[in-house]
Write a protein that holds these residues in place. Structure first.
Motif, short mmCIF file in Angstrom:
data_model
loop_
_atom_site.label_atom_id
_atom_site.label_comp_id
_atom_site.label_asym_id
_atom_site.label_seq_id
_atom_site.Cartn_x
_atom_site.Cartn_y
_atom_site.Cartn_z
N SER A 495 58.56 -13.89 -38.28
CA SER A 495 58.92 -12.70 -39.04
C SER A 495 60.25 -12.17 -38.52
O SER A 495 60.50 -12.21 -37.32
CB SER A 495 57.85 -11.62 -38.94
N SER A 497 63.12 -8.82 -39.19
CA SER A 497 63.41 -7.57 -39.87
C SER A 497 64.65 -6.96 -39.24
O SER A 497 64.74 -6.85 -38.00
CB SER A 497 62.23 -6.60 -39.74
N ASP A 513 53.96 -10.23 -38.05
CA ASP A 513 54.90 -9.54 -38.91
C ASP A 513 55.53 -8.39 -38.13
O ASP A 513 54.90 -7.81 -37.24
CB ASP A 513 54.22 -9.00 -40.17
N GLU A 515 58.09 -4.87 -38.92
CA GLU A 515 58.75 -4.03 -39.91
C GLU A 515 59.23 -2.74 -39.26
O GLU A 515 58.54 -2.20 -38.37
CB GLU A 515 57.79 -3.67 -41.06
N THR A 549 53.30 1.74 -42.64
CA THR A 549 53.93 0.50 -42.18
C THR A 549 52.91 -0.43 -41.54
O THR A 549 52.94 -1.66 -41.75
CB THR A 549 55.05 0.82 -41.17
N CYS A 553 52.12 -4.19 -42.84
CA CYS A 553 52.24 -5.33 -41.93
C CYS A 553 50.92 -6.11 -41.83
O CYS A 553 50.90 -7.35 -41.77
CB CYS A 553 52.64 -4.85 -40.54
N GLU A 556 50.58 -8.36 -44.75
CA GLU A 556 51.49 -9.51 -44.60
C GLU A 556 50.90 -10.55 -43.65
O GLU A 556 50.95 -11.76 -43.91
CB GLU A 556 52.85 -9.04 -44.07
N THR A 599 47.68 -4.05 -34.77
CA THR A 599 49.01 -3.50 -35.00
C THR A 599 49.40 -2.62 -33.81
O THR A 599 48.57 -1.89 -33.28
CB THR A 599 49.07 -2.67 -36.30
#
Length: 622
Positions: A495, A497, A513, A515, A549, A553, A556, A599
């Motif tokens: 990933s 960003s 992921d 972000e 967010t 994520c 994703e 996360t």
């Protein structure tokens, strides 16, 4: 080193000249087959590489057949007005010019062909090319030095095994009183409008001392801890054997250094030219730059030469194997430029040459980048990323654009990418930000895979990143292409960003992921989240933008882990549970498969990740 008088330098020794037969050969250009008038006509018509005479009168190869010493960089003589002007063409060839293999920027032995490793002509070898061309305009005169050397671009063989050079020379000034010719010479690379390097080359019948160079005592001297052998073996300098001229002890000081340089035999620089006659000593001169480079590296700076104000020779080149005491003094350290004076002895206590204002362009690279560049199989360019709950058998790496600041992305790509991947990278050149993001992702993924593979094999030595190929699988997810070197192939997830990229390598399915946390419009939330999920978001404490967010994520990651994609709607992945500790329980509504995604917040980013699919009971969420 003892100081020498002006008289000692202006000795009865004759400067080194090109062999008379070579100069005599130029007379053939004045025959009816190719006269001076023909040369003038060619000049006025704008002669180019493609308009060169089909049957050159003389080349270095012709002399080689006669077993005579030759000036190895005089190829085809295209135009010639005796004593006034000359145009020479010389084709560099990786098979013939062995010296190019020892001055390649990319270190990938056995992984990439030499033409993909960016072989570069050193500035000092360019001086030899300039001198040989100038010698053709001064038969009977010898080389005594250079003035105003200016290198504006690399002479590099980029993805080719041949490169044509056009060397132009003209008499710029004749000093009758001093019996000295000042000859302006420039090297033009094919398809480039401006010269890569230019200088005035000086020829006379006697050496002359004009430079005033005052060396001071070395302040605060200390012995450099690495031997010359270790410097080259550990690639603190990238030069191969032909250019490995440092020898003995190196002593560094506040504004200078002292060392010894060894004269190499010129025969090792070519495959078939048995008796090359050099007018300079390009390998040893390159080692002057290496000595300056060591002084700069001690101050976390890295340098490349760009110009020389003046170089004076006082004696012929010593015999191969001679160890020549050398000293450098930093005269100015201003902004991006480093100015250095140099003195080299001939190994018998006499000064051989002096250089005024050898000028280097300074760089500053991260230590991690430098180590990766010199030994890519021992060092990783990205950083380890410790993520809570991530299985220790996985490898997670992160890299940002700051980690490669100041380093050319195209050159870095040559270190990291397989030949097949270089084509994809080149196709993205019209979109520079996207190209760099893609490269960062590939670096992170290859580092993760190389670390994982080395761990499985129980070795410290890793695969070269360019030995790995990352391609897209059937569902678009990245995967390692199988090769004979890979006994096991880990799964990958990548990933990127903004200016960061993250990758995970794992034995089983994996998803990651990243972000940035930023405000998103309500329309985004309505499109992305079901009513149930919006209710979950409202119940969570803290930054609403961060939780939105995290949810995005997590979706994703679930899509990457299952390899099914979004199927046109992110709502196909629905969060059943969102915990304050960042754990998100996702269900794929079409298949009913469940994924636990973790996360975390790192600075202003959210990172989400998941391993193999688990059931609710195994996840402790039932």
């Amino acid at each position: 080193m003892k100081e020498l008088s002006s008289h000692a330098m202006e000795s009865d020794l004759l400067p080194l000249i090109g062999r008379v037969y070579e100069m005599e050969s130029l007379r053939a250009l004045e025959t009816p087959e190719y006269s001076a008038a023909d040369s003038a006509a060619a000049t006025s018509s704008g002669s180019t590489f493609d308009q060169a005479p089909a049957d050159p009168v003389w080349t270095a190869q012709t002399a080689e057949q006669e077993d005579e010493p030759v000036l190895p960089f005089i190829g085809r003589i295209l135009e010639h007005v005796p004593g006034q002007a000359i145009v020479v063409e010389r084709e560099l060839n990786l098979d013939e010019d062995l010296h190019l293999a020892d001055h390649a920027f990319v270190h990938a032995p056995g992984v990439k062909p030499l033409y993909a490793c960016l072989p570069v002509v050193p500035m000092t070898l360019s001086l030899e090319i300039l001198a040989e061309t100038a010698a053709c305009l001064a038969p009977g005169y010898g080389l005594i030095g250079f003035e105003d050397v200016k290198a504006t671009r690399w002479i590099e063989l980029a993805d080719t095994d041949r490169l044509r050079l056009r060397i132009t020379g003209r008499l710029d000034q004749w000093d009758a009183e001093r019996n000295t010719a000042h000859i302006a010479v420039a090297i033009h690379v094919e398809n480039q409008a401006t010269p890569a390097i230019q200088a005035r080359v000086l020829f006379s019948t006697r050496y002359r001392l004009d430079l005033e160079v005052n060396f001071t005592e070395l302040a605060n001297p200390y012995r450099y801890p690495r031997s010359a052998e270790e410097i080259y073996r550990e690639r603190h300098l990238f030069h191969g054997p032909i250019y490995q001229c440092l020898a003995g002890e190196i002593v560094l000081g506040d504004r200078g250094a002292v060392g010894e340089l060894v004269v190499q035999t010129p025969e090792i620089m070519f495959r078939t030219i048995r008796k090359p006659q050099f007018l300079t000593e390009p390998a040893l001169l390159d080692a002057v730059g290496q000595l300056i480079g060591i002084w700069a590296m001690e101050r976390e700076r890295y340098v490349f030469p760009v110009s020389i104000k003046k170089l004076e020779l006082y004696r012929p080149t010593p015999a191969p194997g001679t160890r020549c005491p050398t000293r450098i003094e930093i005269t100015r350290d201003e902004g991006k430029l480093l100015f250095v004076d140099v003195e080299i002895q001939d190994g018998a206590g006499t000064v051989w040459m002096r250089i005024k204002d050898w000028t280097d362009w300074k760089f500053r690279w991260e230590k991690r980048l430098l180590n990766f560049r010199r030994l890519p199989t021992r060092h990783l360019l990205s950083h380890t990323l410790d993520l809570p709950g991530l299985t220790p058998t996985a490898s997670c790496r992160m890299i940002s654009s700051d980690d490669i600041a100041g380093f050319d992305s195209s050159l870095l790509a040559r270190f990291c990418l397989h030949l097949d991947e270089m084509e994809t990278f080149s196709d993205m050149r019209s979109h520079t930000p996207g190209q760099q993001h893609w490269l960062l992702g590939r670096i992170a993924a290859k580092d993760a895979a190389r670390e994982w593979l080395a761990r499985q094999a129980g070795t410290e030595e890793m695969l070269h990143p360019a030995a790995l190929i990352i391609r897209n699988g059937e569902q678009g997810q990245p995967e390692l292409a199988p090769t004979p070197e890979l006994q096991q192939v880990p799964r990958l997830s990548i990933s990127h960003s903004e200016h960061r990229a993250i990758a995970v390598a794992h034995a089983g399915p994996v998803g990651v992921d990243i972000e940035p946390i930023r405000p998103r419009p309500s329309s985004f939330v309505e499109t992305m989240a079901s009513e149930t999920e919006r209710s979950l978001l409202r119940d969570l404490k803290g930054d609403a933008d961060e939780w939105i967010t995290r949810l995005w994520c997590a979706k994703e990651v679930a899509a990457k882990l299952l390899g099914l994609g979004m199927n046109g709607s992110p709502k196909v992945y629905e969060a059943q549970v969102m915990r304050e500790d960042g754990l998100v329980h996702i269900v794929h509504r079409d298949s009913g498969r469940a994924i636990v995604v973790r996360t975390v917040r790192r600075e202003e980013f959210v990172i989400a990740y998941a391993g193999p699919t688990v059931t609710e009971t195994e996840a402790g969420l039932a």
